[in-house]
Design a protein around this motif. Sequence first.
Motif, PDB file in Angstrom:
ATOM      1  N   VAL A  76      48.200  28.903  21.398  1.00  0.00           N
ATOM      2  CA  VAL A  76      48.044  27.876  20.358  1.00  0.00           C
ATOM      3  C   VAL A  76      46.608  27.372  20.314  1.00  0.00           C
ATOM      4  O   VAL A  76      46.018  27.215  19.232  1.00  0.00           O
ATOM      5  CB  VAL A  76      49.023  26.708  20.612  1.00  0.00           C
ATOM      6  N   VAL A  77      46.019  27.138  21.484  1.00  0.00           N
ATOM      7  CA  VAL A  77      44.640  26.638  21.540  1.00  0.00           C
ATOM      8  C   VAL A  77      43.661  27.666  20.976  1.00  0.00           C
ATOM      9  O   VAL A  77      42.773  27.337  20.178  1.00  0.00           O
ATOM     10  CB  VAL A  77      44.262  26.274  22.990  1.00  0.00           C
ATOM     11  N   LEU A  78      43.818  28.923  21.380  1.00  0.00           N
ATOM     12  CA  LEU A  78      42.910  29.967  20.907  1.00  0.00           C
ATOM     13  C   LEU A  78      43.059  30.201  19.402  1.00  0.00           C
ATOM     14  O   LEU A  78      42.058  30.349  18.685  1.00  0.00           O
ATOM     15  CB  LEU A  78      43.159  31.264  21.671  1.00  0.00           C
ATOM     16  N   ALA A  79      44.303  30.244  18.930  1.00  0.00           N
ATOM     17  CA  ALA A  79      44.526  30.418  17.492  1.00  0.00           C
ATOM     18  C   ALA A  79      43.982  29.216  16.722  1.00  0.00           C
ATOM     19  O   ALA A  79      43.384  29.372  15.644  1.00  0.00           O
ATOM     20  CB  ALA A  79      46.013  30.606  17.208  1.00  0.00           C
ATOM     21  N   GLY A  80      44.163  28.024  17.283  1.00  0.00           N
ATOM     22  CA  GLY A  80      43.637  26.822  16.641  1.00  0.00           C
ATOM     23  C   GLY A  80      42.123  26.838  16.574  1.00  0.00           C
ATOM     24  O   GLY A  80      41.526  26.437  15.570  1.00  0.00           O
ATOM     25  N   LEU A  81      41.487  27.306  17.633  1.00  0.00           N
ATOM     26  CA  LEU A  81      40.023  27.414  17.646  1.00  0.00           C
ATOM     27  C   LEU A  81      39.541  28.363  16.558  1.00  0.00           C
ATOM     28  O   LEU A  81      38.552  28.093  15.867  1.00  0.00           O
ATOM     29  CB  LEU A  81      39.546  27.899  19.016  1.00  0.00           C
ATOM     30  N   ALA A  82      40.268  29.470  16.393  1.00  0.00           N
ATOM     31  CA  ALA A  82      39.906  30.419  15.341  1.00  0.00           C
ATOM     32  C   ALA A  82      40.055  29.780  13.962  1.00  0.00           C
ATOM     33  O   ALA A  82      39.203  29.972  13.081  1.00  0.00           O
ATOM     34  CB  ALA A  82      40.772  31.673  15.446  1.00  0.00           C
ATOM     35  N   LEU A  83      41.113  29.010  13.758  1.00  0.00           N
ATOM     36  CA  LEU A  83      41.322  28.355  12.469  1.00  0.00           C
ATOM     37  C   LEU A  83      40.246  27.313  12.200  1.00  0.00           C
ATOM     38  O   LEU A  83      39.765  27.175  11.057  1.00  0.00           O
ATOM     39  CB  LEU A  83      42.703  27.709  12.435  1.00  0.00           C
ATOM     40  N   VAL A  84      39.853  26.566  13.225  1.00  0.00           N
ATOM     41  CA  VAL A  84      38.791  25.569  13.068  1.00  0.00           C
ATOM     42  C   VAL A  84      37.485  26.233  12.647  1.00  0.00           C
ATOM     43  O   VAL A  84      36.717  25.681  11.851  1.00  0.00           O
ATOM     44  CB  VAL A  84      38.598  24.786  14.385  1.00  0.00           C
ATOM     45  N   ARG A  85      37.256  27.441  13.149  1.00  0.00           N
ATOM     46  CA  ARG A  85      36.043  28.175  12.788  1.00  0.00           C
ATOM     47  C   ARG A  85      36.184  28.907  11.448  1.00  0.00           C
ATOM     48  O   ARG A  85      35.291  29.631  11.040  1.00  0.00           O
ATOM     49  CB  ARG A  85      35.704  29.192  13.883  1.00  0.00           C
ATOM     50  N   GLY A  86      37.321  28.710  10.788  1.00  0.00           N
ATOM     51  CA  GLY A  86      37.531  29.343   9.500  1.00  0.00           C
ATOM     52  C   GLY A  86      37.874  30.815   9.587  1.00  0.00           C
ATOM     53  O   GLY A  86      37.681  31.561   8.623  1.00  0.00           O
ATOM     54  N   ARG A  87      38.396  31.245  10.729  1.00  0.00           N
ATOM     55  CA  ARG A  87      38.729  32.659  10.926  1.00  0.00           C
ATOM     56  C   ARG A  87      40.235  32.808  11.094  1.00  0.00           C
ATOM     57  O   ARG A  87      40.756  32.980  12.198  1.00  0.00           O
ATOM     58  CB  ARG A  87      38.000  33.211  12.147  1.00  0.00           C
ATOM     59  N   ALA A  88      40.938  32.723   9.982  1.00  0.00           N
ATOM     60  CA  ALA A  88      42.393  32.860  10.023  1.00  0.00           C
ATOM     61  C   ALA A  88      42.795  34.239  10.508  1.00  0.00           C
ATOM     62  O   ALA A  88      43.827  34.399  11.169  1.00  0.00           O
ATOM     63  CB  ALA A  88      42.989  32.600   8.640  1.00  0.00           C
TER      64      ALA A  88
END
Length: 219
Positions: free
Chosen positions: A89-101
Amino acid sequence: MTPLATAPTVPFLDVPRRRIGTGATAASVLAIVAGTAAVVVSYVVGVLDRRGRAIDDAVLRDAFGLGLRREALDLLDYVGIPSVALAVVVLAGLALVRGRADRAVAVVALVLGAQVVTQVTKALLPRPDSADVNSLPSGHVTLVASLGVALVLVAPRLLAPVAALAAVAVTAFAGVAVMLAGWHRPSDVVAALGVVAATTGVVTLAAALLRARRRRRSA
């Protein structure tokens, strides 16, 4: 002289993209081939071959004989469903925050996919001349290694080398810990790394093909 406006143009900006896309595809295919080979060789040498199996078992006995099982189990306690789910969840969330869905999807696909492959492989491959349940590949090492790769995928470019070093270090600790605990042989660890490499190749190759398809549609 041909006017500049009507002269043939070279898509300079497309050349690096094409080269990067080709390189990424080649790297993905190489990861799939190398990872699959690692699993096959580990099984043939560490399980089917009697001499290889004897060496594999001897290394496990020596590692277990060091008397560090309690310490190893303490480390492995951190590799459970709650902690792994939180990490995903944290890693996927970090990717989303960086705009990398796309990277967020890759994280989930990589961790879940690698574990599914490991468990299916473990269930299907027999261990001859043994009453033990097949332990190849190691599920714990698969989880840690796949999370390490996921960390590299979502890390900013400047921090990618640091993330890679951290991933290698944590994976190495996990590989040693499962042997110290008496859970897995060296071939189990190598096979787990092979599964993660092959799964990473599949995920990155699928992502590259999807990007190429979108570019063709928008062209």
